[in-house]
Scaffold this motif. Sequence first.
Motif, PDB file in Angstrom:
ATOM      1  N   ALA A   4       0.835  14.337 -43.489  1.00 26.36           N
ATOM      2  CA  ALA A   4      -0.270  13.545 -44.045  1.00 26.36           C
ATOM      3  C   ALA A   4      -1.407  13.438 -43.039  1.00 26.36           C
ATOM      4  O   ALA A   4      -2.595  13.520 -43.401  1.00 26.36           O
ATOM      5  CB  ALA A   4       0.226  12.155 -44.449  1.00 26.36           C
ATOM      6  N   LEU A   5      -1.063  13.265 -41.772  1.00 33.66           N
ATOM      7  CA  LEU A   5      -2.075  13.195 -40.720  1.00 33.66           C
ATOM      8  C   LEU A   5      -2.790  14.533 -40.589  1.00 33.66           C
ATOM      9  O   LEU A   5      -4.021  14.588 -40.450  1.00 33.66           O
ATOM     10  CB  LEU A   5      -1.439  12.799 -39.388  1.00 33.66           C
ATOM     11  N   LYS A   6      -2.031  15.622 -40.608  1.00 27.73           N
ATOM     12  CA  LYS A   6      -2.636  16.947 -40.491  1.00 27.73           C
ATOM     13  C   LYS A   6      -3.603  17.211 -41.636  1.00 27.73           C
ATOM     14  O   LYS A   6      -4.711  17.745 -41.437  1.00 27.73           O
ATOM     15  CB  LYS A   6      -1.537  18.029 -40.473  1.00 27.73           C
ATOM     16  N   LYS A  92      -5.361   1.149 -45.908  1.00 27.10           N
ATOM     17  CA  LYS A  92      -6.455   0.722 -45.038  1.00 27.10           C
ATOM     18  C   LYS A  92      -6.358   1.377 -43.665  1.00 27.10           C
ATOM     19  O   LYS A  92      -7.361   1.835 -43.101  1.00 27.10           O
ATOM     20  CB  LYS A  92      -6.456  -0.803 -44.888  1.00 27.10           C
ATOM     21  N   GLN A  93      -5.154   1.433 -43.107  1.00 27.53           N
ATOM     22  CA  GLN A  93      -4.978   2.078 -41.809  1.00 27.53           C
ATOM     23  C   GLN A  93      -5.298   3.566 -41.903  1.00 27.53           C
ATOM     24  O   GLN A  93      -5.932   4.133 -41.001  1.00 27.53           O
ATOM     25  CB  GLN A  93      -3.554   1.877 -41.297  1.00 27.53           C
ATOM     26  N   GLN A  94      -4.906   4.193 -42.984  1.00 27.35           N
ATOM     27  CA  GLN A  94      -5.188   5.613 -43.154  1.00 27.35           C
ATOM     28  C   GLN A  94      -6.691   5.870 -43.304  1.00 27.35           C
ATOM     29  O   GLN A  94      -7.220   6.840 -42.768  1.00 27.35           O
ATOM     30  CB  GLN A  94      -4.426   6.157 -44.360  1.00 27.35           C
ATOM     31  N   GLU A  98      -9.164   8.085 -40.939  1.00 32.50           N
ATOM     32  CA  GLU A  98     -10.026   9.148 -41.462  1.00 32.50           C
ATOM     33  C   GLU A  98     -11.462   8.986 -40.970  1.00 32.50           C
ATOM     34  O   GLU A  98     -12.105   9.956 -40.551  1.00 32.50           O
ATOM     35  CB  GLU A  98      -9.995   9.139 -42.990  1.00 32.50           C
ATOM     36  N   VAL A  99     -11.970   7.761 -41.020  1.00 35.31           N
ATOM     37  CA  VAL A  99     -13.340   7.500 -40.571  1.00 35.31           C
ATOM     38  C   VAL A  99     -13.492   7.835 -39.091  1.00 35.31           C
ATOM     39  O   VAL A  99     -14.438   8.521 -38.687  1.00 35.31           O
ATOM     40  CB  VAL A  99     -13.722   6.028 -40.823  1.00 35.31           C
ATOM     41  N   ALA A 100     -12.581   7.341 -38.261  1.00 36.58           N
ATOM     42  CA  ALA A 100     -12.659   7.576 -36.820  1.00 36.58           C
ATOM     43  C   ALA A 100     -12.530   9.062 -36.486  1.00 36.58           C
ATOM     44  O   ALA A 100     -13.233   9.574 -35.606  1.00 36.58           O
ATOM     45  CB  ALA A 100     -11.570   6.782 -36.102  1.00 36.58           C
ATOM     46  N   THR A 142      -2.874   8.500 -32.755  1.00 33.52           N
ATOM     47  CA  THR A 142      -2.578   7.137 -32.324  1.00 33.52           C
ATOM     48  C   THR A 142      -2.948   6.136 -33.409  1.00 33.52           C
ATOM     49  O   THR A 142      -2.172   5.235 -33.743  1.00 33.52           O
ATOM     50  CB  THR A 142      -3.345   6.796 -31.035  1.00 33.52           C
ATOM     51  N   LEU A 143      -4.137   6.285 -33.990  1.00 30.52           N
ATOM     52  CA  LEU A 143      -4.600   5.366 -35.029  1.00 30.52           C
ATOM     53  C   LEU A 143      -3.705   5.432 -36.260  1.00 30.52           C
ATOM     54  O   LEU A 143      -3.417   4.409 -36.891  1.00 30.52           O
ATOM     55  CB  LEU A 143      -6.040   5.691 -35.428  1.00 30.52           C
ATOM     56  N   PHE A 144      -3.272   6.618 -36.592  1.00 31.33           N
ATOM     57  CA  PHE A 144      -2.466   6.829 -37.796  1.00 31.33           C
ATOM     58  C   PHE A 144      -1.076   6.227 -37.649  1.00 31.33           C
ATOM     59  O   PHE A 144      -0.507   5.712 -38.620  1.00 31.33           O
ATOM     60  CB  PHE A 144      -2.365   8.328 -38.071  1.00 31.33           C
ATOM     61  N   GLU A 145      -0.527   6.277 -36.435  1.00 30.12           N
ATOM     62  CA  GLU A 145       0.874   5.924 -36.225  1.00 30.12           C
ATOM     63  C   GLU A 145       1.108   4.555 -35.602  1.00 30.12           C
ATOM     64  O   GLU A 145       2.243   4.069 -35.604  1.00 30.12           O
ATOM     65  CB  GLU A 145       1.546   6.994 -35.355  1.00 30.12           C
TER      66      GLU A 145
END
Length: 275
Positions: A4-6, A92-94, A98-100, A142-145
């Motif tokens: 999902a992150l990729k 929201k975290q996802q 994405e924005v960052a 880092t942000l994703f996890e």
Amino acid sequence: MNTALKALQLKARHQVYTLLAGHNLSNLRGEGYDFAELREYQMGDDIRKINWMITAKLGKPYIKELHANRELSVVVTTLMDGSLYFGAGNSKQQKLTEVATLLGYATQQQSDLFTGLCYTQEQIDTTPPTKQLYHIEQFSQTLFEVPLLKTTLDTKDAIQDLFNRIHKPSLIFVIGDFLEEIDLSLLAQKHEVIAILIRDREEESPKALGEVMLSNPKDESKVETYFGKRSIEKYLSKLKEHDEKLIEHFSQHDIRYVKIYTDDEVVGKLVSLFV
């Protein structure tokens, strides 16, 4: 790497190299070598900038402005705690990730210097000032996890730490849901600050639930209550008051802002900031 992150990173990179092409993060002007614009002389302008050839041709003094001949420092800062733990699939975290990530790729694509700072209750994760995709994608991961459930961030301490860390005048993006009071005035005195509000539409348009057990994602405290029409009206009144105060704060300190919902296409919202 998480699939999902990729997928999120690939989408962000594609948008930067297609949809965001040509949109600068900041249009700086100053001493340099690249022509920006020709404009009529105004009282107080440096007479050394007068273009005498154009002045002679047009019969009145004109100034030649130049693009700033310096590298732009872009700082992407995220304020993260349990309040982001909301919505289906931790959306929201996802969306914040994405924005960052998109901002990181856009900075690298323009050959500017990227710095990432992630503030959580337990720690501060940072990247060195970089132009390397590796550091941007590590920050994205880092942000994703990062685990957020049962955490509360002291935003006042975070903003003070950010002010102390960033010495060079920079373009600073501050990303969070901004559901708590925050003061960015000190930061805005030294830097260009842009606030990005990450929200879920259900936070602003809640549904009547009747008898329900509500859980606080910051400390997992629970309360049994009746969440009906009157509760919704009271909640929305407080949220409106909070947001109006927040926007007034941004206006007072020349802080640009944009609100991005979890079901929004990010790139369209960001382009509105760059034009």
